[in-house]
Design a protein around this motif. Sequence first.
Motif, PDB file in Angstrom:
ATOM      1  N   GLY A  16       0.816  -1.208   0.000  1.00 41.11           N
ATOM      2  CA  GLY A  16       0.000   0.000   0.000  1.00 41.11           C
ATOM      3  C   GLY A  16       0.847   1.253   0.000  1.00 41.11           C
ATOM      4  O   GLY A  16       1.982   1.257  -0.468  1.00 41.11           O
ATOM      5  N   ILE A  17       0.294   2.326   0.566  1.00 40.48           N
ATOM      6  CA  ILE A  17       0.977   3.620   0.611  1.00 40.48           C
ATOM      7  C   ILE A  17       1.595   3.804   1.995  1.00 40.48           C
ATOM      8  O   ILE A  17       0.971   3.504   3.006  1.00 40.48           O
ATOM      9  N   GLU A  18       2.826   4.304   2.012  1.00 38.05           N
ATOM     10  CA  GLU A  18       3.523   4.584   3.262  1.00 38.05           C
ATOM     11  C   GLU A  18       4.158   5.963   3.164  1.00 38.05           C
ATOM     12  O   GLU A  18       4.702   6.338   2.131  1.00 38.05           O
ATOM     13  N   TYR A  19       4.083   6.720   4.257  1.00 34.74           N
ATOM     14  CA  TYR A  19       4.737   8.027   4.320  1.00 34.74           C
ATOM     15  C   TYR A  19       6.134   7.841   4.889  1.00 34.74           C
ATOM     16  O   TYR A  19       6.324   7.133   5.875  1.00 34.74           O
ATOM     17  N   VAL A  20       7.111   8.471   4.236  1.00 34.54           N
ATOM     18  CA  VAL A  20       8.516   8.326   4.616  1.00 34.54           C
ATOM     19  C   VAL A  20       9.172   9.701   4.648  1.00 34.54           C
ATOM     20  O   VAL A  20       8.658  10.657   4.074  1.00 34.54           O
ATOM     21  N   TYR A  21      10.290   9.791   5.329  1.00 35.60           N
ATOM     22  CA  TYR A  21      11.145  10.962   5.229  1.00 35.60           C
ATOM     23  C   TYR A  21      12.510  10.484   4.753  1.00 35.60           C
ATOM     24  O   TYR A  21      12.822   9.297   4.839  1.00 35.60           O
ATOM     25  N   THR A  22      13.301  11.381   4.203  1.00 28.90           N
ATOM     26  CA  THR A  22      14.589  10.980   3.633  1.00 28.90           C
ATOM     27  C   THR A  22      15.743  11.558   4.442  1.00 28.90           C
ATOM     28  O   THR A  22      15.649  12.652   4.999  1.00 28.90           O
ATOM     29  N   LYS A  23      16.813  10.773   4.486  1.00 30.45           N
ATOM     30  CA  LYS A  23      18.054  11.173   5.148  1.00 30.45           C
ATOM     31  C   LYS A  23      19.217  10.749   4.266  1.00 30.45           C
ATOM     32  O   LYS A  23      19.160   9.701   3.610  1.00 30.45           O
ATOM     33  N   ASN A  24      20.277  11.532   4.278  1.00 22.81           N
ATOM     34  CA  ASN A  24      21.515  11.131   3.637  1.00 22.81           C
ATOM     35  C   ASN A  24      22.376  10.440   4.679  1.00 22.81           C
ATOM     36  O   ASN A  24      22.681  11.028   5.718  1.00 22.81           O
ATOM     37  N   PHE A  25      22.751   9.205   4.409  1.00 21.09           N
ATOM     38  CA  PHE A  25      23.614   8.439   5.299  1.00 21.09           C
ATOM     39  C   PHE A  25      25.063   8.659   4.889  1.00 21.09           C
ATOM     40  O   PHE A  25      25.357   8.791   3.701  1.00 21.09           O
ATOM     41  N   ASP A  26      25.959   8.672   5.881  1.00 23.32           N
ATOM     42  CA  ASP A  26      27.384   8.834   5.597  1.00 23.32           C
ATOM     43  C   ASP A  26      27.834   7.746   4.635  1.00 23.32           C
ATOM     44  O   ASP A  26      28.460   8.025   3.615  1.00 23.32           O
ATOM     45  N   THR A  27      27.555   6.495   5.012  1.00 26.89           N
ATOM     46  CA  THR A  27      27.911   5.351   4.161  1.00 26.89           C
ATOM     47  C   THR A  27      26.895   4.227   4.322  1.00 26.89           C
ATOM     48  O   THR A  27      26.265   4.080   5.365  1.00 26.89           O
ATOM     49  N   ILE A  28      26.796   3.456   3.261  1.00 20.64           N
ATOM     50  CA  ILE A  28      26.063   2.195   3.257  1.00 20.64           C
ATOM     51  C   ILE A  28      27.061   1.169   2.738  1.00 20.64           C
ATOM     52  O   ILE A  28      27.596   1.320   1.631  1.00 20.64           O
ATOM     53  N   GLU A  29      27.329   0.143   3.538  1.00 18.40           N
ATOM     54  CA  GLU A  29      28.321  -0.859   3.145  1.00 18.40           C
ATOM     55  C   GLU A  29      27.659  -2.220   3.013  1.00 18.40           C
ATOM     56  O   GLU A  29      26.921  -2.661   3.885  1.00 18.40           O
ATOM     57  N   PHE A  30      27.965  -2.848   1.903  1.00 19.98           N
ATOM     58  CA  PHE A  30      27.412  -4.155   1.566  1.00 19.98           C
ATOM     59  C   PHE A  30      28.559  -5.017   1.076  1.00 19.98           C
ATOM     60  O   PHE A  30      29.074  -4.776  -0.013  1.00 19.98           O
ATOM     61  N   ASP A  31      29.016  -5.934   1.898  1.00 17.32           N
ATOM     62  CA  ASP A  31      30.071  -6.882   1.521  1.00 17.32           C
ATOM     63  C   ASP A  31      31.293  -6.197   0.893  1.00 17.32           C
ATOM     64  O   ASP A  31      31.746  -6.572  -0.175  1.00 17.32           O
ATOM     65  N   GLY A  32      31.794  -5.166   1.556  1.00 16.73           N
ATOM     66  CA  GLY A  32      32.983  -4.475   1.056  1.00 16.73           C
ATOM     67  C   GLY A  32      32.699  -3.388   0.040  1.00 16.73           C
ATOM     68  O   GLY A  32      33.585  -2.627  -0.321  1.00 16.73           O
TER      69      GLY A  32
END
Length: 128
Positions: A65-81
Amino acid sequence: MNLNVNLGLPFVSVTVMFRGQKLKLERVLLDTGSAGTIFKADVVGAIGVVPESKDVVDSIRGVGGIEYVYTKNFDTIEFDGICIGNFQIEIGSMEYGGINLDGIIGFDFIRAAGLIIDSVRMLAYSDS
C-alpha cells in the motif's frame, strides 16, 4: 555476499553509518522491484536517525500500500565491502503484514553499487 532466503525472499546484511554512528542491519531484503532503499525507523533510530524539520516527507507505494517516509543522507552504506557514501535513504515504519524487516535495498542502491545478483550460487557482488 551470500543471500539468505527466508519466506522465499533474498535477505542480506548491511552496515550503515549516520553522522558518525555505525549500525549493522541483519534483516534487509534485496529487492530489484523496489525503486528506492528504505530502512525501518525504529531500527535506525538507535543511531540518531529521527525526523527533523528540514527533512523531505514523501509517500511511496508498493505491494503493501501507501507509506509516508522521510529521507536522510547516510554517511555510508556498506554491503560486503562495497561502500557508497552520502546515499539518500527513505525512512518509514515498514509495517508489512508481519514480515520482520530492518530495511529494503532497492534498485537505486543495486544500480549505484553495480551489484550482480547470482540466483544460482545465491550471491550478490560487484565486479568493479
